[in-house]
Design an enzyme around this catalytic site. Structure first.
Site, PDB file in Angstrom:
ATOM      1  N   HIS A 271       0.675  -1.229   0.019  1.00 31.53           N
ATOM      2  CA  HIS A 271      -0.084   0.004  -0.016  1.00 31.53           C
ATOM      3  C   HIS A 271       0.657   1.145  -0.087  1.00 31.53           C
ATOM      4  CE1 HIS A 271      -3.886   2.083   1.005  1.00 31.53           C
ATOM      5  NE2 HIS A 271      -2.806   2.969   1.743  1.00 31.53           N
ATOM      6  N   GLU A 272       1.716   1.341   0.897  1.00 30.78           N
ATOM      7  CA  GLU A 272       2.665   2.503   0.812  1.00 30.78           C
ATOM      8  C   GLU A 272       3.504   2.524  -0.225  1.00 30.78           C
ATOM      9  OE1 GLU A 272       1.728   4.678   2.946  1.00 30.78           O
ATOM     10  OE2 GLU A 272       0.563   3.505   4.266  1.00 30.78           O
ATOM     11  N   HIS A 275       1.716   4.430  -2.770  1.00 31.41           N
ATOM     12  CA  HIS A 275       1.795   6.095  -2.637  1.00 31.41           C
ATOM     13  C   HIS A 275       3.214   6.518  -3.096  1.00 31.41           C
ATOM     14  CE1 HIS A 275      -1.868   6.860  -0.553  1.00 31.41           C
ATOM     15  NE2 HIS A 275      -1.662   6.009   0.296  1.00 31.41           N
ATOM     16  N   GLU A 301      -4.715   7.850  -3.104  1.00 26.18           N
ATOM     17  CA  GLU A 301      -5.323   6.642  -2.571  1.00 26.18           C
ATOM     18  C   GLU A 301      -5.496   5.628  -3.658  1.00 26.18           C
ATOM     19  OE1 GLU A 301      -5.155   6.342   0.631  1.00 26.18           O
ATOM     20  OE2 GLU A 301      -6.081   4.391   1.056  1.00 26.18           O
TER      21      GLU A 301
END
Lengths: 510, 510
Positions: A271-272, A275, A301
């Site tokens: 997820h990170e 980003h 997101e």
């Protein structure tokens, strides 16, 4: 005439250069503050807080003063009266928007909100610890009032919740967000019910066990290596609440490790990565201006969720990654990719806590917060009624009723920061992730085979070309339309989840 | 009259508050920049430089603008015309000095120096790599000229080298520095000659061997633990060029490890502890003003050298610390404290490189640089003559002649940064360290027994009381006089080294 025009162009050029120098300063101050915040979360010693708070407050007020100075306004006026086009017009548009918002709110009010929120945070923490909503309620009411006042300064004629939403998502209408969320609620409630009724027996304990922190960290590095993270422009650290931050030159990832949650650290790292990977795709030459900055929260997101869900929770990904994980953790030797895939996609229909939710129920957690804070800010719901409404909605949408406010309306930190209007961007991000992934596959063909081989360049290339490289060049609806030939729609997300979970849980009607 | 006086006091109070708020902003910007520099040296990914350079440049120009703004000048004028006393007067004194210097130099010149130095750095690096002074000479000449011009703006009637020296050491006269350095040269040259002639056989290979990095780091943490470093307000990391930085809330240490130089990492860690320990002794309530900031380079260096040399190179320290080191490195089992003490105090009279020098020869390296740069800046020495003069001085003072300029006048980075006037503060720091240590022992009795027990509170308490807690309250000569009842003198340093090395090397006349 020709000479006059040339002179006018030259003068516009000078004005623009002055303007851009100002914008770069503001951006550099903001990026410096970003480093100070990273430092505070990741490496700062415990007792550094008093000095750090003052440093951040100084940078924040300097940035505000530079932005709202009369000179900025004069430069904006002058540039808007000339015929700017393309990138320069985009930079002016973005700065104008920020300038208008910040100049319309009195600095006293901004400081009162900030002070009230500082005061609210310990009250919320105490209330959550004691399961005592009454302890937090008066401060919450103050924050709601202050934020309504804030919204009124920005636009006295608009729905105050729409104004607050625009702080996080400036170019997507609140109506669009409402339409998307309503659609999610309508479609996900029955889907989750069907899953609840399903007899399917998923291999949910594929990652049961105790996993050493250092080995988990090594595996998190393997994940980032595998996805193509650029270590010359990034780093991995741990933080209590994982985040990523930085610029195209230096976009850092944090994650966390819990002994009994290996899967959680893997998906959170992916997820990170999503980003940071967006940030790293912003053009170098745009650094310091909106052209080198990411679009807003929903688009950001969309990138983290695309990688976390469409890649990291896919079957081919686990075919690729499980052998790597097994090298770090020989105890996974007997786990099959199919089992890993099932474990990564288990739906917890009885979960009360947003941050522990799965890919489906997550959005109902968001819908509930969205509806409640919208009604609070509009004055349609009293603070004292929040706990009951919260619990009723959990019962209605998720079929589960919190027994305490600590695991109910006090669970999230956001309102104690005075953040209203933020939550929905999480769901908009998921929806956009599915829309972008579908468009990328329509353009380049299915990515399954590549993911199975650990090849992500084709997918990332499409994202770079259609999303990352543009920075804030296009307003969000235009960016989405250019990338996907559609406006923002929940269609692709719903198609993705019904197909995926229909198959996983063996659902008849899906 | 009484009422008028009260009103005037109130207005002075308002003015002072405004002034202090301004000073705090400037300080916060500077401390933010400090974090960005720490980050750059310690954790920043390699390719982060372009963005970091812009961030630091923005913070630096904002700080300059805040300091040199007309408003600052007006506040200073107003406060100076009132009857400020004590701490407030000290804050005004320090800011006035900085204001006068920064307003007297045109910003164009500051930027030209900065750009020339940026350009000089790679030229110096290349010249050093190729042993080609000619490649660096034109840029060095430019920098010398620019710094003379800079000095002239600050004070056209003063010795330009005195003006540059005051950038690093504002309150010690250049004459005092010259007197101290000359005395060091006069006394150390024969002492080193005597050591050179000595037949004493020191146990110089006590720390020979290969030492693992991770174990060295663990031992560096043991050192810091042992000395009482406050981990809640600090941390230890590695950096290519060890330094310490921060504030009283967060003072960090860096060190480095080389496989074959365990002793070097221990002494370097103690040195940086001394700096950080000074910072941590500054009063919390003074944060953001000169009252919470360290005095200048010589006093700072006195703290690092006091701990490095008077503590860390003492016999009792090794009686205390060797058992701790043996736990990390069992191969030290046969080393005795006496041997460790000898190894830590070996004099290398044939060394050409400043950063590898011992406690004695070090100062001759400094004297040579001081004499050369003073003559350069005064126009008494031409750039082209630097290599010959350098080599002649090494031969005269140290009895050793560099065979190349790379190991001669090109060895240090400082001149490529345009830093002239800096070197002597290293020696002044050593001299002051000995003076403070003697005064502390005169006050509290010898510390040997405590050091042998690993107790440093008594010594540190004296330093806190007499040096650290005052921040910039007193100008340096006053601080020294109050702490030691003397003005700055080389007496104690010379007494310390003649006694120590006379005994170590069995010298007849010492």
């Amino acid at each position: 005439m020709a000479t006059d025009q040339a002179q006018s162009d030259a003068s516009e050029g000078d004005t623009y250069d002055q303007f851009e120098a100002r914008v770069r300063r503001i951006s550099n101050v903001g990026n410096a503050a970003g480093i100070l915040r990273w430092d505070q979360e990741v490496v700062m010693p415990d007792e550094g807080t008093p000095a750090r708070a003052q440093q951040l407050s100084t940078l924040s007020s300097l940035s505000h003063e530079l932005l709202t100075a009369d000179e900025t306004g004069a430069l904006l006026d002058e540039l808007e009266s000339s015929d700017l086009e393309g990138d320069r017009a985009a930079v002016v548009r973005e700065v104008r928007r920020q300038y208008d918002r910040e100049t319309s709110v009195p600095q006293d009010l901004v400081e009162e909100i900030s002070a009230t929120a500082s005061n609210a945070h310990p009250k919320w923490k105490q209330a959550k610890a004691d399961d005592d909503f009454e302890h937090f309620a008066p401060t919450l009411e103050q924050l709601v009032d202050l934020k309504r006042e804030y919204a009124e300064h920005i636009d006295p004629d608009a729905d105050p919740y729409a104004v607050l939403f625009a702080d996080y998502e400036p170019y997507i209408d609140l109506e669009t967000a409402e339409r998307v969320l309503e659609r999610l609620r309508e479609e996900l409630v029955p889907l989750i019910d069907a899953i609840d009724d399903s007899d399917a027996d998923l291999a949910t304990d594929a990652f049961a066990g105790a996993f050493d922190d250092d080995d988990q960290e090594a595996l998190a590095r393997d994940v980032l290596d595998s996805l193509g993270y650029d270590w010359d422009r990034g780093r991995l650290d741990t933080a209590p609440h994982p985040f990523s931050s930085g610029t195209q030159f230096d976009a850092r990832v944090t994650t966390r490790f819990e002994e009994d949650d290996l899967l959680g650290s893997i998906t959170s790292t992916i997820h990170e990565f999503g980003h940071a990977n967006y940030t790293l795709g912003l053009p170098d030459e745009g650094y310091g201006t909106p052209l080198g900055e990411a679009r807003d929260l929903s688009v950001h997101e969309s990138q983290s969720r695309l990688w976390e869900n469409h890649v990291g929770r896919s079957r081919p990904f686990w075919e690729h990654f499980l052998p790597i994980a097994r090298e770090r953790f020989p105890e996974l030797a007997d786990v099959t990719p199919a089992e890993a895939y099932e474990a990564a996609n288990q739906v917890h229909d009885d979960n009360l806590i947003r941050v522990e939710a799965d890919e489906l129920t997550y959005h109902l957690h968001i819908v509930i917060r969205f509806e409640i804070e919208r009604d609070l800010i509009r004055g349609d719901l009293a603070v004292e009624d929040v706990p009951d409404v919260w619990n009723d909605k959990y019962e209605e949408y998720l079929g589960v009723r919190p027994e305490t406010d600590a695991e109910g309306c006090l669970q999230d930190i956001h309102w104690s920061h005075g953040d209203f209007g933020y939550f929905s961007t999480y769901s908009l991000g998921s929806v956009l992730a599915a829309q972008l992934y579908a468009a990328a596959e329509a353009d380049r063909g299915a990515f399954d085979d590549e993911i199975r081989e650990g090849e992500f360049d084709e997918l990332n290339g499409w994202l770079r070309e259609n999303v990352h490289q543009h920075g804030k060049r296009y307003v969000t609806p235009d960016l989405i339309e250019r990338a996907t030939d559609e406006e923002l729609t929940a269609d692709h997300f719903l198609e993705y989840v019904t197909s995926k979970y229909g198959e996983l849980y063996d659902l008849e009607d899906y």
